[in-house]
Every structure is written in C-alpha cells, then in structure tokens.
Design a protein around this motif. Structure first.
Motif, PDB file in Angstrom:
ATOM      1  N   VAL A  70       0.834  -1.198   0.000  1.00 56.57           N
ATOM      2  CA  VAL A  70       0.000   0.000   0.000  1.00 56.57           C
ATOM      3  C   VAL A  70       0.877   1.260   0.000  1.00 56.57           C
ATOM      4  O   VAL A  70       0.512   2.264  -0.608  1.00 56.57           O
ATOM      5  CB  VAL A  70      -1.042   0.022   1.153  1.00 56.57           C
ATOM      6  CG1 VAL A  70      -2.024  -1.128   1.015  1.00 56.57           C
ATOM      7  CG2 VAL A  70      -0.408   0.033   2.517  1.00 56.57           C
ATOM      8  N   ALA A  71       2.047   1.187   0.637  1.00 57.93           N
ATOM      9  CA  ALA A  71       2.978   2.319   0.593  1.00 57.93           C
ATOM     10  C   ALA A  71       3.446   2.557  -0.839  1.00 57.93           C
ATOM     11  O   ALA A  71       3.479   3.697  -1.314  1.00 57.93           O
ATOM     12  CB  ALA A  71       4.175   2.068   1.509  1.00 57.93           C
ATOM     13  N   ALA A  72       3.792   1.484  -1.538  1.00 54.99           N
ATOM     14  CA  ALA A  72       4.237   1.608  -2.929  1.00 54.99           C
ATOM     15  C   ALA A  72       3.118   2.170  -3.806  1.00 54.99           C
ATOM     16  O   ALA A  72       3.366   3.016  -4.672  1.00 54.99           O
ATOM     17  CB  ALA A  72       4.705   0.255  -3.460  1.00 54.99           C
ATOM     18  N   ALA A  73       1.889   1.716  -3.581  1.00 53.06           N
ATOM     19  CA  ALA A  73       0.756   2.208  -4.372  1.00 53.06           C
ATOM     20  C   ALA A  73       0.517   3.698  -4.137  1.00 53.06           C
ATOM     21  O   ALA A  73       0.099   4.416  -5.045  1.00 53.06           O
ATOM     22  CB  ALA A  73      -0.510   1.413  -4.032  1.00 53.06           C
ATOM     23  N   LYS A  74       0.816   4.162  -2.921  1.00 50.79           N
ATOM     24  CA  LYS A  74       0.663   5.583  -2.585  1.00 50.79           C
ATOM     25  C   LYS A  74       1.932   6.376  -2.886  1.00 50.79           C
ATOM     26  O   LYS A  74       2.009   7.560  -2.583  1.00 50.79           O
ATOM     27  CB  LYS A  74       0.310   5.738  -1.099  1.00 50.79           C
ATOM     28  CG  LYS A  74      -1.048   5.230  -0.725  1.00 50.79           C
ATOM     29  CD  LYS A  74      -2.070   6.260  -1.101  1.00 50.79           C
ATOM     30  CE  LYS A  74      -3.440   5.875  -0.556  1.00 50.79           C
ATOM     31  NZ  LYS A  74      -4.425   6.890  -0.903  1.00 50.79           N
ATOM     32  N   LYS A  75       2.943   5.667  -3.434  1.00 43.87           N
ATOM     33  CA  LYS A  75       4.230   6.293  -3.770  1.00 43.87           C
ATOM     34  C   LYS A  75       4.921   6.881  -2.536  1.00 43.87           C
ATOM     35  O   LYS A  75       5.515   7.959  -2.577  1.00 43.87           O
ATOM     36  CB  LYS A  75       4.067   7.333  -4.860  1.00 43.87           C
ATOM     37  CG  LYS A  75       3.436   6.745  -6.130  1.00 43.87           C
ATOM     38  CD  LYS A  75       3.838   7.463  -7.353  1.00 43.87           C
ATOM     39  CE  LYS A  75       3.173   6.967  -8.611  1.00 43.87           C
ATOM     40  NZ  LYS A  75       3.073   5.575  -8.847  1.00 43.87           N
ATOM     41  N   VAL A  76       4.837   6.127  -1.425  1.00 43.53           N
ATOM     42  CA  VAL A  76       5.488   6.512  -0.177  1.00 43.53           C
ATOM     43  C   VAL A  76       6.694   5.605   0.017  1.00 43.53           C
ATOM     44  O   VAL A  76       6.560   4.376   0.032  1.00 43.53           O
ATOM     45  CB  VAL A  76       4.524   6.366   1.030  1.00 43.53           C
ATOM     46  CG1 VAL A  76       5.257   6.631   2.343  1.00 43.53           C
ATOM     47  CG2 VAL A  76       3.329   7.298   0.875  1.00 43.53           C
ATOM     48  N   ALA A  77       7.861   6.204   0.146  1.00 40.48           N
ATOM     49  CA  ALA A  77       9.088   5.433   0.390  1.00 40.48           C
ATOM     50  C   ALA A  77       9.178   5.104   1.877  1.00 40.48           C
ATOM     51  O   ALA A  77       9.092   5.999   2.721  1.00 40.48           O
ATOM     52  CB  ALA A  77      10.309   6.229  -0.045  1.00 40.48           C
ATOM     53  N   LEU A  78       9.322   3.822   2.184  1.00 41.12           N
ATOM     54  CA  LEU A  78       9.447   3.403   3.575  1.00 41.12           C
ATOM     55  C   LEU A  78      10.910   3.438   3.995  1.00 41.12           C
ATOM     56  O   LEU A  78      11.800   3.172   3.191  1.00 41.12           O
ATOM     57  CB  LEU A  78       8.885   1.983   3.753  1.00 41.12           C
ATOM     58  CG  LEU A  78       7.387   1.841   3.509  1.00 41.12           C
ATOM     59  CD1 LEU A  78       6.958   0.386   3.620  1.00 41.12           C
ATOM     60  CD2 LEU A  78       6.599   2.701   4.502  1.00 41.12           C
TER      61      LEU A  78
END
Length: 145
Positions: A70-78
């Motif tokens: 879901v982070a990748a789908a929201k373009k959020v780098a963890l």
C-alpha cells in the motif's frame, strides 16, 4: 467482541527485512518472545512455537508485506528500518477464552498521518487483519520517531 480480562499467554513476532548477505535462502529465521522469557532466536531450524507465536508470525509477515504494497501504491518510500511487531495474547473472559492483538508499526521519519493512513489501508487489505476484524480486540500503535 469480548475483551480479555486475564492474559494467559502471549506470542510476539518482529518482522523486518534481513539485509544479511550470508542469510540462507528459503530458510526460516524467527525471533520469538513471551512474557517473562528472554527473546528466543530460531535460525534455519525446526520450530516448536506456541499457537499465539505462529499466528503472530503469519500475521506479521503478511501485514508487513501488505503495508509495503500500500505504501508503494501511494508512492510513499518506507525507511530501511521499517518493521512490524505483532503480539497476540490468549486470555480469559470469565470461563471463556478469547484473543487480543497489539500491532506496532515502526516507520522512523515518516509523517504520523501518512503512517496511520498506510496502517489503516494495510488492515483493510491484509487477509489476517480482515479475518480478525470485529472478532478480537486489535490495538495499532504507530512509531515514527
């Protein structure tokens, strides 16, 4: 949904990415802990954990993966040290037994609002979170520091 009155046993699982270049592929490495017991580390070995530990491990592994998706789908780098801890407890309510869980998501440096949104989306999409939704008490903690 019943809330545990007396905790009888708990199983904890910590999930993070293993960046050890010497890690064996297709091997299972687990660190398990329980109240009053030091952390046990099982590295590429046969396991004999309790049910709470197995459930915590399966759920944490799945939730960790879905959170990343879901982070990748929201373009959020963890962050590189992103991790998930799940503690599953079995307890009693009078003469009956029930489960409860505490999910701790560590995303150092990420904005709290973003981490909370990702955690909610991960719970909506993780099969284990969906299976327990409304059936057991689940507390989610977000750690961004």
């Amino acid at each position: 949904m019943e809330k545990i009155e007396k905790v009888l046993a708990s199983g904890n699982t910590h999930v993070a990415i293993n960046r050890d270049p010497n890690a064996k592929p297709d091997a299972l490495d687990l660190k398990l802990s329980a109240h009053g017991v030091e952390t046990l580390e099982f590295v590429a070995t046969d396991l004999h954990p309790r049910a709470e530990q197995l459930f915590s491990g399966a759920w944490a592994g799945c939730y960790f993966t879905v959170f990343g998706m879901v982070a990748a789908a929201k373009k959020v780098a963890l962050p590189a040290d992103f991790s998930v801890d799940i503690q599953t407890s079995i307890g009693s309510v009078g003469a009956r037994y029930c489960l409860a869980a505490q999910v701790t998501v560590r995303v150092p440096g990420l904005a709290t609002e973003v981490a909370e949104e990702l955690a909610a989306l991960a719970h909506q999409n993780c099969p284990y979170s969906k299976a327990v939704h409304g059936n057991i008490e689940v507390v989610t903690n977000i750690v961004t520091a």
